[in-house]
Structures are given as C-alpha cells and as structure tokens.
Enzyme design. Sequence first.
Site, PDB file in Angstrom:
ATOM      1  CB  THR A 128      -0.954   0.040   1.214  1.00  0.00           C
ATOM      2  OG1 THR A 128      -0.193   0.061   2.415  1.00  0.00           O
ATOM      3  CG2 THR A 128      -1.888  -1.148   1.210  1.00  0.00           C
ATOM      4  N   GLY A 178       5.431   3.937   1.373  1.00  0.00           N
ATOM      5  CA  GLY A 178       4.782   2.653   1.116  1.00  0.00           C
ATOM      6  C   GLY A 178       5.611   1.455   1.489  1.00  0.00           C
ATOM      7  CG  ASN A 179       4.950  -1.814   3.784  1.00  0.00           C
ATOM      8  OD1 ASN A 179       5.402  -0.789   4.265  1.00  0.00           O
ATOM      9  ND2 ASN A 179       4.601  -2.850   4.496  1.00  0.00           N
ATOM     10  NE  ARG A 180      11.970  -3.967  -1.031  1.00  0.00           N
ATOM     11  CZ  ARG A 180      13.064  -4.463  -1.576  1.00  0.00           C
ATOM     12  NH1 ARG A 180      13.378  -4.163  -2.808  1.00  0.00           N
ATOM     13  NH2 ARG A 180      13.847  -5.257  -0.888  1.00  0.00           N
ATOM     14  CB  VAL A 230      -0.735  -3.601   5.289  1.00  0.00           C
ATOM     15  CG1 VAL A 230      -1.534  -2.381   5.680  1.00  0.00           C
ATOM     16  CG2 VAL A 230      -1.630  -4.641   4.629  1.00  0.00           C
TER      17      VAL A 230
END
Length: 223
Positions: A18, A29-31, A98
């Site tokens: 996200t 964000g998170n990859r 997430v």
Amino acid sequence: PLPRDLEGRRVVVSAGGTAEPLDPVRTLGNRSSGRQGYALARVAAQRGAEVTLVAGTTADLDPPAAVELRRVQTTREMRDAVLDAAKAADVVVMAAAVSDFRPAALSVGKIKKGDEPPSIPLEFNPDILRELVTEDVPRRLVVGFAAETGDDHGSVLEYARAKLERKGCDLLVVNAVGVGKAFEVEDNEGWLLGADGTTQPLPMGSKAALAARVWDAVAERLR
Ligand code: C5P
C-alpha cells in the site's frame, strides 16, 4: 488436474503493497510485487472458488482469469475493500504488505527541499487482519502472512508462532526473509503455522506451488 475442493467457496485475497500519499508527488509505502497474492487468487479460482482480489501497488502483473479484481492504493482503502468483500467470504488471505503508518497530513503542494530535511509526522494505519479476526463471523478462516528475519530458523519460527497468537488468525504463512529472498523474486519458501499448533514446512518452490499448499490447508479446515 487441480482438485475442485474450493467449489462454492468465496475467498478474498489481498496482494501487493500500500502507498500513502505525502504530497502530490511522493508516497510512503511498503514494497511488494503482489506475485504471491496473485498466485493465491489464480489457484483458488482454478480450484473452483469465487475470488475477490484486492490489489494495492504491484508490479505489472496479468490479472488472474475469472477473478474479481479491486484496485486500491492506501491501507484505509484496502481495509474498506477487504472488509466489504469479507462479509460474504469463507476465507480471507491477507498476503498484502500493508503500510503500518501514513503521513499525518497530506501536503497540498510538493514539499520543498529547503535547508533541512523535513520531519514527517506519521500516524498508525488500521491493522486489517486484526479487524478481520475481531469481527464476529463464525467459521470464516483468516490467513495471515509474516515476513520475518532472524538469526536462524528456530528463532524465526518462535517469533512467528507468537505473532500467530497475537494476531489471532487461523493460519500464518511465514517467510524467512533475507537479502534476495521472498521480495520481488519468483520463488518463496517458509512454513505454514496453524492455530491448532501445526507447523508445516513450505519447501522452496514457485509462488503457485506455495499457493497450492496454502489452499490444501484451508480446504482441509473447511471440511
Ligand atoms: O505484523 P505484521 O505486519 O508482520 O503482520 C503481517 C500480516 O498482517 C499480513 O497478513 C498483513 O497483510 C497483515 N497486516 C494488516 N494490516 C496492517 C499490517 C499488516 O492486515 N496494518
């Protein structure tokens, strides 16, 4: 041929990362490539399930056939889409990575470089998995994912078992992550922990193969 052991079942799978907007051009964000979640959705559909795939930020992946795809960007959008689809679901698999935090404020203009690097106040995002398990829906299975680092397999497993208990999900897919492992690669390995105390190794293999093991465990528990 694949078993049709998910026939008549409704499943929800989340995939990808996200991204939380910070200003008009930046995100936090998170990859995640989304490949594992897409594989889970594809395999579930092939085994007869009615599948909703809630996808955040992903690599450029082909949408799986015969799957309802809902695209989201932020954790809060993912929460709304997952909880909505989960109302009628027998199984929810949270394979998404997430983003736990978001910038507390969205800057209208692009944040300028200035003389000092900016400090960015953050706030917590909702934990979607926790919301799912605290909702009172009898007989719905919830599967979580955990990417853990540790000195050895023993410490990874110990930590993961504690996470399963803390999160309250029925199954937890555990990946041992290190450099070049699990993220943005085709192969994946780990363990499948059950709230019933079971620990099943998931041998190194394709993400489709890992997905098949997860659905085997789910189908067994739905019987
Ligand atoms: O605690 P941790 O982030 O490692 O837990 C991972 C699991 O929890 C994954 O299944 C992930 O999709 C889910 N999760 C969530 N909402 C968050 C953070 C993680 O649903 N805010």
